[in-house]
Design a protein around this motif. Structure first.
Motif, PDB file in Angstrom:
ATOM      1  N   LEU A  31       0.829  -1.207   0.000  1.00 24.93           N
ATOM      2  CA  LEU A  31       0.000   0.000   0.000  1.00 24.93           C
ATOM      3  C   LEU A  31       0.864   1.259   0.000  1.00 24.93           C
ATOM      4  CD1 LEU A  31      -2.741  -1.207   2.500  1.00 24.93           C
ATOM      5  CD2 LEU A  31      -3.058  -0.743   0.068  1.00 24.93           C
ATOM      6  N   ALA A  34       1.763   1.739  -3.483  1.00 19.72           N
ATOM      7  CA  ALA A  34       0.649   1.849  -4.426  1.00 19.72           C
ATOM      8  C   ALA A  34       0.372   3.308  -4.793  1.00 19.72           C
ATOM      9  CB  ALA A  34      -0.601   1.215  -3.824  1.00 19.72           C
ATOM     10  N   ASP A  35      -0.310   3.468  -5.893  1.00 22.07           N
ATOM     11  CA  ASP A  35      -0.784   4.769  -6.349  1.00 22.07           C
ATOM     12  C   ASP A  35      -1.688   5.373  -5.260  1.00 22.07           C
ATOM     13  OD1 ASP A  35      -2.308   6.781  -7.680  1.00 22.07           O
ATOM     14  OD2 ASP A  35      -1.793   5.850  -9.593  1.00 22.07           O
ATOM     15  N   PRO A  36      -1.436   6.637  -4.855  1.00 19.61           N
ATOM     16  CA  PRO A  36      -2.281   7.245  -3.812  1.00 19.61           C
ATOM     17  C   PRO A  36      -3.764   7.197  -4.177  1.00 19.61           C
ATOM     18  CG  PRO A  36      -0.417   8.668  -4.296  1.00 19.61           C
ATOM     19  CD  PRO A  36      -0.348   7.534  -5.274  1.00 19.61           C
ATOM     20  N   ASP A  38      -5.345   4.850  -5.792  1.00 21.21           N
ATOM     21  CA  ASP A  38      -5.864   3.510  -5.509  1.00 21.21           C
ATOM     22  C   ASP A  38      -6.173   3.348  -4.025  1.00 21.21           C
ATOM     23  OD1 ASP A  38      -5.613   2.845  -8.126  1.00 21.21           O
ATOM     24  OD2 ASP A  38      -3.772   1.667  -7.895  1.00 21.21           O
ATOM     25  N   VAL A  39      -5.270   3.868  -3.182  1.00 25.84           N
ATOM     26  CA  VAL A  39      -5.472   3.733  -1.734  1.00 25.84           C
ATOM     27  C   VAL A  39      -6.659   4.583  -1.298  1.00 25.84           C
ATOM     28  CG1 VAL A  39      -4.410   4.025   0.527  1.00 25.84           C
ATOM     29  CG2 VAL A  39      -3.044   3.190  -1.371  1.00 25.84           C
ATOM     30  N   ARG A  40      -6.790   5.770  -1.898  1.00 27.95           N
ATOM     31  CA  ARG A  40      -7.949   6.627  -1.577  1.00 27.95           C
ATOM     32  C   ARG A  40      -9.245   5.901  -1.938  1.00 27.95           C
ATOM     33  NH1 ARG A  40      -5.117  11.328  -2.281  1.00 27.95           N
ATOM     34  NH2 ARG A  40      -5.127  11.171  -4.546  1.00 27.95           N
ATOM     35  N   ARG A  41      -9.249   5.242  -3.104  1.00 32.29           N
ATOM     36  CA  ARG A  41     -10.456   4.532  -3.533  1.00 32.29           C
ATOM     37  C   ARG A  41     -10.762   3.374  -2.580  1.00 32.29           C
ATOM     38  NH1 ARG A  41      -8.858   2.704  -8.255  1.00 32.29           N
ATOM     39  NH2 ARG A  41      -8.711   0.658  -7.271  1.00 32.29           N
ATOM     40  N   PHE A  42      -9.699   2.680  -2.138  1.00 35.32           N
ATOM     41  CA  PHE A  42      -9.860   1.578  -1.199  1.00 35.32           C
ATOM     42  C   PHE A  42     -10.481   2.086   0.107  1.00 35.32           C
ATOM     43  CE2 PHE A  42      -7.332  -1.598   1.617  1.00 35.32           C
ATOM     44  CZ  PHE A  42      -8.437  -2.411   1.741  1.00 35.32           C
ATOM     45  N   ALA A  43      -9.923   3.186   0.637  1.00 37.07           N
ATOM     46  CA  ALA A  43     -10.438   3.758   1.887  1.00 37.07           C
ATOM     47  C   ALA A  43     -11.888   4.191   1.709  1.00 37.07           C
ATOM     48  CB  ALA A  43      -9.565   4.929   2.322  1.00 37.07           C
ATOM     49  N   THR A  45     -14.057   2.953  -0.385  1.00 37.67           N
ATOM     50  CA  THR A  45     -14.912   1.765  -0.488  1.00 37.67           C
ATOM     51  C   THR A  45     -15.225   1.218   0.897  1.00 37.67           C
ATOM     52  OG1 THR A  45     -13.829   1.249  -2.573  1.00 37.67           O
ATOM     53  CG2 THR A  45     -15.137  -0.502  -1.584  1.00 37.67           C
ATOM     54  N   LEU A  46     -14.219   1.207   1.768  1.00 34.98           N
ATOM     55  CA  LEU A  46     -14.427   0.753   3.145  1.00 34.98           C
ATOM     56  C   LEU A  46     -15.531   1.558   3.831  1.00 34.98           C
ATOM     57  CD1 LEU A  46     -10.789   0.307   4.476  1.00 34.98           C
ATOM     58  CD2 LEU A  46     -12.541  -1.450   4.438  1.00 34.98           C
ATOM     59  N   LEU A  47     -15.440   2.878   3.692  1.00 33.37           N
ATOM     60  CA  LEU A  47     -16.416   3.745   4.351  1.00 33.37           C
ATOM     61  C   LEU A  47     -17.799   3.583   3.718  1.00 33.37           C
ATOM     62  CD1 LEU A  47     -14.183   6.915   4.745  1.00 33.37           C
ATOM     63  CD2 LEU A  47     -14.810   5.260   6.503  1.00 33.37           C
TER      64      LEU A  47
ATOM     65  N   GLU B  12     -11.348  -4.972  -4.227  1.00 35.15           N
ATOM     66  CA  GLU B  12     -10.222  -4.165  -3.727  1.00 35.15           C
ATOM     67  C   GLU B  12      -9.319  -5.029  -2.834  1.00 35.15           C
ATOM     68  OE1 GLU B  12      -9.326  -0.959  -4.036  1.00 35.15           O
ATOM     69  OE2 GLU B  12     -11.034   0.001  -5.015  1.00 35.15           O
ATOM     70  N   LYS B  50      -0.606   7.232   3.430  1.00 34.33           N
ATOM     71  CA  LYS B  50      -0.248   7.778   2.112  1.00 34.33           C
ATOM     72  C   LYS B  50       0.123   9.251   2.218  1.00 34.33           C
ATOM     73  CE  LYS B  50      -0.112   5.719  -1.196  1.00 34.33           C
ATOM     74  NZ  LYS B  50       0.994   4.826  -1.649  1.00 34.33           N
TER      75      LYS B  50
END
Lengths: 204, 204
Positions: A31, A34-36, A38-43, A45-47, B12, B50
């Motif tokens: 992570l 990883a591309d920032p 991608d991580v923003r999208r992951f976070a 999705t969690l929310l 994800e 990040k």
């Protein structure tokens, strides 16, 4: 071990089921690389999952709508309900494309050790669904383990007096397996539940 | 398979290293069941990592400050640099409590298949650090695999003309292992690098 927030992330990841400390570290570094975006999208999705997902008002399956996709589908057979422990069991059964009825998700199985009794499961809701007389068959598809079997036994005792057809998934040999590697309980069940193919020998 | 955002989350999670589709599903359902506050904290940690984590300006280790904890520590021996591939190797070596010098993180290893040549690694930065004459020894601690060995060979060729002491971690039998299970390469290295304990036999 690591600087503040990196260790925090490793700790958070290590709390997920099936992820040990080494995997948590590997994922954390993945992570970090990883591309920032991608991580923003992951976070996000969690929310989003926590905000949007709830249980189907009819069957208890996870959904983002009021009713789940199965319950909302008018082509499904309303006369059959398949009772499962978890939403993932619904997905597993849907994958077989064998079942055209609807589901009822219990939200677990009876487990005295974990302190889960019948009252913690969605059994009351199941009995309510059976009251309108539309449902004529209940298929019990709990897991073939101790807790699942206990739950099935409990349900069978509750449901048979209602005059419904109550059935249980067949136990036996897994397709693609080797007889030699089957455990004795499974093999015993396969004997008990054997299906008669013909009677050529008795005729002779 | 699942309703929109649930499947998004499973997808994800399935993209993280070492997490297959089944684990991704299990983790997703764990998160669906988890306390919303816990999931919010997890998402926040992801974003914080990040935003805050970057590479140490001296050694290339991950850090939340300008310099990493090792480089910022005035008690560390400035005359020795240990060259590693990744930040997690720093943590592994720190755990031994054997090394009191500083590190240099290359950010990978030479791998023609993955298209990683010496220019993609922090080798230029290493040579710059060696110019002030403070460093007298470089310990090469790349992974004992094909890529790590190639990187070590390259570094040894670059560093030996500089008149430094260049050393490489010992290869040999893992402590706690069985001779019988050691692969032939490791066993071969253990023979090559054998240490003389005494010379009782030749004396006799």
């Amino acid at each position: 071990m690591y600087d503040g927030v990196i260790q925090d992330l490793i700790d958070e990841l290590g709390q997920l089921p099936g992820i040990g400390p080494k995997s948590a570290q590997r994922i954390a570094f993945h992570l970090l690389d990883a591309d920032p975006e991608d991580v923003r999208r992951f976070a996000a999705t969690l929310l989003e999952v926590k905000a949007k997902v709830h249980f189907c008002s009819t069957c208890g399956n996870v959904t983002v709508d009021t009713e789940c996709r199965v319950c909302a589908d008018p082509r499904r057979d309303l006369s059959v309900i398949c009772v499962v422990e978890e939403s993932k069991d619904v997905v597993a059964i849907e994958r077989t494309r064998e079942f055209r009825g609807r589901y009822h998700v219990l939200g677990g199985a009876i487990s005295p050790i974990a302190g889960i009794g019948p009252d913690q499961l969605r059994i009351k809701e199941l009995l309510q669904r059976l009251q309108d007389g539309v449902v004529t068959e209940v298929i019990i598809a709990t897991d073939p383990n101790l807790e699942g079997e206990a739950t099935a036994t409990y349900l069978i005792r509750m449901l048979t007096p209602l005059g419904l057809r109550v059935s249980k998934l067949a136990s036996g040999l897994p397709v693609g397996g080797d007889l030699e590697y089957a455990d004795e309980l499974t093999l015993g069940r396969a004997f008990e539940g054997r299906t008669t193919i013909g009677n050529a020998i008795t005729r002779a």
